[in-house]
Design an enzyme around this catalytic site. Sequence first.
Site, PDB file in Angstrom:
ATOM      1  N   GLU A   1       2.228  -0.957  -3.732  1.00  0.00           N
ATOM      2  CA  GLU A   1       1.447  -2.186  -3.937  1.00  0.00           C
ATOM      3  C   GLU A   1       0.613  -2.146  -5.219  1.00  0.00           C
ATOM      4  O   GLU A   1       0.503  -3.137  -5.930  1.00  0.00           O
ATOM      5  CB  GLU A   1       0.523  -2.388  -2.726  1.00  0.00           C
ATOM      6  CG  GLU A   1      -0.131  -3.755  -2.692  1.00  0.00           C
ATOM      7  CD  GLU A   1      -0.833  -3.979  -1.356  1.00  0.00           C
ATOM      8  OE1 GLU A   1      -0.153  -3.981  -0.318  1.00  0.00           O
ATOM      9  OE2 GLU A   1      -2.063  -4.150  -1.354  1.00  0.00           O
ATOM     10  N   ASP A   2       0.008  -1.011  -5.517  1.00  0.00           N
ATOM     11  CA  ASP A   2      -1.007  -0.958  -6.579  1.00  0.00           C
ATOM     12  C   ASP A   2      -0.585  -0.223  -7.844  1.00  0.00           C
ATOM     13  O   ASP A   2      -1.335  -0.214  -8.824  1.00  0.00           O
ATOM     14  CB  ASP A   2      -2.285  -0.270  -6.054  1.00  0.00           C
ATOM     15  CG  ASP A   2      -2.967  -1.076  -4.956  1.00  0.00           C
ATOM     16  OD1 ASP A   2      -2.695  -2.283  -4.846  1.00  0.00           O
ATOM     17  OD2 ASP A   2      -3.763  -0.494  -4.202  1.00  0.00           O
TER      18      ASP A   2
ATOM     19  N   ASP B   1      -6.022   2.675   7.683  1.00  0.00           N
ATOM     20  CA  ASP B   1      -6.415   1.948   6.470  1.00  0.00           C
ATOM     21  C   ASP B   1      -7.623   1.046   6.743  1.00  0.00           C
ATOM     22  O   ASP B   1      -8.594   1.016   5.982  1.00  0.00           O
ATOM     23  CB  ASP B   1      -5.212   1.112   6.012  1.00  0.00           C
ATOM     24  CG  ASP B   1      -5.403   0.461   4.657  1.00  0.00           C
ATOM     25  OD1 ASP B   1      -5.931   1.121   3.745  1.00  0.00           O
ATOM     26  OD2 ASP B   1      -5.010  -0.718   4.512  1.00  0.00           O
TER      27      ASP B   1
ATOM     28  N   HIS C   1       0.336   5.356   0.786  1.00  0.00           N
ATOM     29  CA  HIS C   1       0.544   4.026   1.374  1.00  0.00           C
ATOM     30  C   HIS C   1       0.241   2.854   0.434  1.00  0.00           C
ATOM     31  O   HIS C   1       0.738   1.759   0.637  1.00  0.00           O
ATOM     32  CB  HIS C   1      -0.243   3.873   2.695  1.00  0.00           C
ATOM     33  CG  HIS C   1      -1.709   3.629   2.522  1.00  0.00           C
ATOM     34  ND1 HIS C   1      -2.618   4.647   2.337  1.00  0.00           N
ATOM     35  CD2 HIS C   1      -2.436   2.487   2.489  1.00  0.00           C
ATOM     36  CE1 HIS C   1      -3.842   4.122   2.208  1.00  0.00           C
ATOM     37  NE2 HIS C   1      -3.752   2.816   2.302  1.00  0.00           N
ATOM     38  N   ASP C   2      -0.567   3.089  -0.616  1.00  0.00           N
ATOM     39  CA  ASP C   2      -0.856   1.990  -1.553  1.00  0.00           C
ATOM     40  C   ASP C   2      -0.111   2.121  -2.881  1.00  0.00           C
ATOM     41  O   ASP C   2      -0.356   1.332  -3.799  1.00  0.00           O
ATOM     42  CB  ASP C   2      -2.370   1.924  -1.822  1.00  0.00           C
ATOM     43  CG  ASP C   2      -3.145   1.303  -0.654  1.00  0.00           C
ATOM     44  OD1 ASP C   2      -2.624   0.360  -0.026  1.00  0.00           O
ATOM     45  OD2 ASP C   2      -4.269   1.761  -0.371  1.00  0.00           O
TER      46      ASP C   2
HETATM   47 ZN    ZN Z   1      -5.199   1.377   1.709  1.00  0.00          ZN
END
Ligand code: ZN
Length: 179
Positions: free
Chosen positions: A65-66, A122, A61-62
Amino acid sequence: MLAPIRLVTEAAELAAHRHNGMARKGRGSEPYINHLAEVANLLATATDGADAELVAAGWLHDTIEDTDTTREELARRFSDRIASLVAECTDDMSLRKAERRQKQIEDAPHKSPGAKLIKIADKISNIGARIQIDPSAEERDDLADYSGWATQVVAGCRGGNAWLDEKFDDAVKAARALL
Ligand code: ZN
């Protein structure tokens, strides 16, 4: 599509590699993968293992984004649903933090049922990481700030899974006990 167990193990391996060397915020700067493992396991428990794509998306899930992972890559390696769940949980990092936070509150009610569950898991994991014995004033402020904001986001995500909702309420209660 890959067999359910492979979706989950391939997702875990990719996430481990992509987040390699990153530390999470909060208690003891644990490796980032601890956060991903917690979120994936919360989702697996909440759905009693019935939704492998959701659990795989929890691991991933990240990543958009990361890390340098793209939605297209996730769609190719996993499935369109997994790619779209992860994209739904990705903040627009060109916005400032206050704007990203406000947008999460406003967007939450419009997310898909699966993305809502990921967002709750989260927040449970992130509050848990901020709960520590004998917090400093700064850690206490951060916990109050984070759990207050998370409660607003989760208000727009609730109702899809009673167990996860309860887990979130427990995390907020544990946070309040320290404040
Ligand atoms: Zn997260």
